[in-house]
Design a protein around this motif. Structure first.
Motif, PDB file in Angstrom:
ATOM      1  N   ALA A 251     -56.547 -33.739 -17.555  1.00  0.00           N
ATOM      2  CA  ALA A 251     -56.767 -33.596 -19.005  1.00  0.00           C
ATOM      3  C   ALA A 251     -58.226 -33.251 -19.292  1.00  0.00           C
ATOM      4  O   ALA A 251     -58.528 -32.464 -20.194  1.00  0.00           O
ATOM      5  N   ASP A 252     -59.147 -33.821 -18.517  1.00  0.00           N
ATOM      6  CA  ASP A 252     -60.579 -33.485 -18.658  1.00  0.00           C
ATOM      7  C   ASP A 252     -60.853 -32.045 -18.252  1.00  0.00           C
ATOM      8  O   ASP A 252     -61.612 -31.339 -18.907  1.00  0.00           O
ATOM      9  N   ARG A 253     -60.266 -31.646 -17.134  1.00  0.00           N
ATOM     10  CA  ARG A 253     -60.551 -30.313 -16.564  1.00  0.00           C
ATOM     11  C   ARG A 253     -59.858 -29.194 -17.329  1.00  0.00           C
ATOM     12  O   ARG A 253     -60.329 -28.071 -17.341  1.00  0.00           O
ATOM     13  N   PHE A 254     -58.688 -29.501 -17.909  1.00  0.00           N
ATOM     14  CA  PHE A 254     -57.898 -28.460 -18.582  1.00  0.00           C
ATOM     15  C   PHE A 254     -57.552 -28.922 -19.997  1.00  0.00           C
ATOM     16  O   PHE A 254     -56.390 -29.215 -20.304  1.00  0.00           O
ATOM     17  N   PRO A 255     -58.555 -28.978 -20.882  1.00  0.00           N
ATOM     18  CA  PRO A 255     -58.295 -29.501 -22.237  1.00  0.00           C
ATOM     19  C   PRO A 255     -57.263 -28.665 -22.992  1.00  0.00           C
ATOM     20  O   PRO A 255     -56.512 -29.211 -23.811  1.00  0.00           O
ATOM     21  N   ASP A 256     -57.177 -27.368 -22.688  1.00  0.00           N
ATOM     22  CA  ASP A 256     -56.215 -26.519 -23.410  1.00  0.00           C
ATOM     23  C   ASP A 256     -54.767 -26.815 -23.025  1.00  0.00           C
ATOM     24  O   ASP A 256     -53.837 -26.338 -23.681  1.00  0.00           O
ATOM     25  N   ALA A 257     -54.565 -27.539 -21.940  1.00  0.00           N
ATOM     26  CA  ALA A 257     -53.195 -27.866 -21.524  1.00  0.00           C
ATOM     27  C   ALA A 257     -52.570 -28.934 -22.428  1.00  0.00           C
ATOM     28  O   ALA A 257     -51.360 -29.150 -22.369  1.00  0.00           O
ATOM     29  N   ASN A 258     -53.395 -29.592 -23.247  1.00  0.00           N
ATOM     30  CA  ASN A 258     -52.881 -30.623 -24.179  1.00  0.00           C
ATOM     31  C   ASN A 258     -52.025 -31.672 -23.479  1.00  0.00           C
ATOM     32  O   ASN A 258     -50.942 -32.015 -23.956  1.00  0.00           O
ATOM     33  N   LEU A 259     -52.517 -32.160 -22.362  1.00  0.00           N
ATOM     34  CA  LEU A 259     -51.747 -33.190 -21.663  1.00  0.00           C
ATOM     35  C   LEU A 259     -51.648 -34.472 -22.489  1.00  0.00           C
ATOM     36  O   LEU A 259     -50.668 -35.203 -22.403  1.00  0.00           O
ATOM     37  N   TRP A 260     -52.679 -34.747 -23.265  1.00  0.00           N
ATOM     38  CA  TRP A 260     -52.610 -35.840 -24.243  1.00  0.00           C
ATOM     39  C   TRP A 260     -52.512 -35.226 -25.637  1.00  0.00           C
ATOM     40  O   TRP A 260     -53.077 -34.144 -25.873  1.00  0.00           O
ATOM     41  N   PRO A 261     -51.851 -35.907 -26.587  1.00  0.00           N
ATOM     42  CA  PRO A 261     -51.748 -35.362 -27.949  1.00  0.00           C
ATOM     43  C   PRO A 261     -53.137 -35.185 -28.574  1.00  0.00           C
ATOM     44  O   PRO A 261     -54.063 -35.958 -28.292  1.00  0.00           O
TER      45      PRO A 261
END
Ligand SMILES: N[C@@H](CCC(=O)N[C@@H](CS)C(=O)NCC(=O)O)C(=O)O
Length: 228
Positions: free
Chosen positions: A76-86
């Motif tokens: 989630a830190d490395r790929f913020p655009d993936a929206n792993l967290w809402p």
């Protein structure tokens, strides 16, 4: 630099499924390294990559992340655009709480219904403590869907995120052990099992032939295939 995710075999390794399905669903590219579990030498092979001695392990350049939930946080830190967290702070806090609850809990379900995708789905008698876990998980999912899930079929709406990934092996357990769940729960399970990433994992698991070599006397079900 490409990421590498070290996982166990797909039929059994519920913890490996979590970051694997999150990365696939979010289209985060990675190389997979699979170590078959619970065979002679499996432990030594895992220790070459992590002194914690467990999979999954994420290799990201000169960094290592281990523990499934910590791997999801790293991603989630490395790929913020993936929206792993809402994106909404309140939803994100809730997603983290239910993910930590999964990571730390539900021991009866985990012990009596170990992930085994080879198991033909059918109802199987379960002790009350497992049914209590099922009831709690159904309540968690229904609450998320009602409060945060309006935009799509997953716990927090349209995006399959870290919280869904943490519960993905529970979907497999509910399915293979035929646990008695509501129509609403089935609808969520169907949405997860319809993901291309789920199919990819499942199809690979069906082709595996490794059978665990350890023989704990309390292991509840026959391992390997075919099983009844
Ligand atoms: N809490 C850990 C659990 C990891 C775990 O128990 N992994 C199992 C496979 S699903 C494992 O590596 N077992 C190998 C062993 O214990 O030798 C996580 O979240 O990643």
């Amino acid at each position: 630099m490409a990421l590498t995710l070290i996982i166990g075999n797909k039929n059994y390794s519920s913890w490996s499924l979590r970051p694997w399905i999150a990365m696939k669903a979010a289209a985060i590219p990675f190389k997979e390294m699979l170590i078959p579990l619970y065979l002679a030498g499996s432990g030594e092979e895992i220790l070459k990559h992590s002194p914690a001695g467990k999979v999954p392990i994420l290799i990201d350049g000169d960094e290592r992340a281990w523990e499934s939930l910590a791997i999801l946080e790293h991603l989630a830190d490395r790929f913020p655009d993936a929206n792993l967290w809402p994106s909404d702070r309140r939803a994100r806090s809730h997603a983290r709480s239910i993910s930590a609850e999964m990571h730390a809990g539900f021991m009866p379900l985990r012990q009596h219904c170990t992930m085994n995708l080879w198991l033909p789905p059918k109802p199987r008698p379960m002790p009350q403590e497992v049914l209590d876990n099922v009831a709690r998980i159904e309540a968690v999912w229904a609450d998320c869907r009602a409060r945060f899930g309006q935009t799509g079929p997953f716990l927090f709406g349209a995006t399959f995120g870290a919280a869904d990934a943490m519960y993905a092996p529970v979907v497999a357990r509910f399915h293979n052990y035929g646990l008695p769940v509501s129509g609403e729960t089935h609808a969520y399970m169907d949405a997860v099992m319809a993901l291309p990433a789920w199919r990819e994992w499942y199809d690979a698991a069906m082709k595996e032939t490794w059978i665990m070599q350890n023989n704990e006397p309390d292991w509840p079900l026959v391992r390997g295939k075919p099983v009844a």
